[in-house]
Design an enzyme around this catalytic site. Sequence first.
Site, PDB file in Angstrom:
ATOM      1  CB  CYS A 113      45.318 -13.974  23.954  1.00 56.59           C
ATOM      2  SG  CYS A 113      44.233 -12.383  24.936  1.00 56.59           S
TER       3      CYS A 113
ATOM      4  CG  HIS B 166      49.540 -13.804  25.289  1.00 60.84           C
ATOM      5  ND1 HIS B 166      48.578 -13.183  25.034  1.00 60.84           N
ATOM      6  CD2 HIS B 166      49.749 -14.047  26.542  1.00 60.84           C
ATOM      7  CE1 HIS B 166      48.483 -12.917  26.409  1.00 60.84           C
ATOM      8  NE2 HIS B 166      49.362 -13.627  27.369  1.00 60.84           N
TER       9      HIS B 166
END
Length: 535
Positions: free
Chosen positions: A59, A113
């Site tokens: 991610c 993120h």
Amino acid sequence: IPSMYCFLFPAKNVLFIMADDLRTTLGCYGDPLVKTPNIDQLASKSQVFLNAFAQQAVCGPSRTSMLTSRRPDTTRLYDFYSYWRVAAGNYTTLPQYFKSQGYTTMSVGKVFHPGIASNYTDDYPYSWSVPPYHPPSFRYEKEKMCKGAGGGLHANLLCAVDVAEQPGGTLPDLESAAEAVRLLRGLGDDGDDGPFFLAVGFHKPHIPFRIPQEYLSLYPLDQMSLAPDPEVPEGLPSVAYNPWMDLRLREDVMALNTSFPYGPIPKDFQLRIRQHYYAAVSYLDAQVGRLLTALDDSRLADDTMVVFSSDHGWSLGEHGEWAKYSNFDVATQVPLMFYVPGVTFFPDWLQPGTIFPFVDVFGRSEHRFKAGHVVRNVVELVDVFPTVSYMAGLDAPEPCPLVSFKEELCTEGDNLAYTFGRLERGKDDEDIAFSQYPRPADVPQVNSDLPLLANIKVMGYSLRSWDYRYTLWLGFDPNTFKANVTDVHAGELYMLADDPLQDHNLYRRSDHRHMLRKTSGLRQVSSSLPLKPHS
């Protein structure tokens, strides 16, 4: 060159929708089982890139790479624990660029993120005009929320729930969708208050599969099947294997007593994982449908570009692997589509109608993808920044120089605007997607999936073309951020015409010097590659 419309009347606004861990398990990408009528409807009015790939299948690095249009070796982020403006360079992000051009930029849910990777602020105030919104119920995502057989609560992988029994009677993506709908309605009411860039990041289908339990009914277990290649391939180098530690840490998976690192998950549990993933995708589809309907209801659909993508894919048992953390297509390939009014779809401005009616995934009426604007050649997520900018009527960032740490605004991707409004003429051998993944050792360890920067010893650099996937696992120095091309730990070569699932590694059987030359597209290793004339 795309339609003249985009030059004369570019889309005024941008709705940027991000999923988390979503592979191309969508009807519009040919999956015959999944039910995704709202995303398929969007795809039918969009340009769809059938072969789009992330730069790293995890991610934080992928999102930072996409939103800065710089590759991981330029952001110097391979884990979750550095902020690019400190560790690499003061790179301008996609929303920051739009903000500098007079747009109101807003973030809902998971776009950057969270944590160190975005300076604990989701890069506010650089990227956003107002503080980002995070759904309050996300705080429960990693807690014991899943009912077991005895009624106790557990931190499970499989976690279909009665939403009414959850804290606040809700779930994170329900809250994010509601907040985004509220913002869209307000933006529609405001009229000519200036253009907006609204990014909405959904958390699913990321694990745990804490989703409304009713979505499981869409996928009866007797209709689910195992991955077509559930065994670890004989020729797979050990350094390439992902031991799926994040699944192993869930209570229900731990109870299976699966041996590390290759021990297979029991087949009945594999089917349940696949069932829950598909159900999570349909749950995501419903939230996307809510957004698109709100865009319609707010009279914004005819002058708002919609971009839909994911940060990376997710293995569902292929190659004996689960989760992301690899260079295989199932982990790196992502959906990517652009709805551009007046280019990919022509609204009737004289008789306005509903462009995106909500489609109930539980209803009998299923919207299937009507292929229109599709691109089959290979593209990358670093291409998104220049393409969105150009299609919105802004100047696309210029290509980065070979060394670009001091360049605040440039792109390591391509502006894909030339693909709009024209027919694809066939395969382009020069279109290559570059991905990479770090490892701490040549054999699987408990930190193989997500090693800290200081522990990275090997970097797998992977090229994906129309015809093949070619990967070199090279020695890597985390102190200098340099790979040693003379220190080859392993290699992989899959010829896709005969081996679309990437199960038969031909690396040791082939002369692949010409593919090594193409690796020079990776800026980080280009200066040290022993390039030779193609023979």
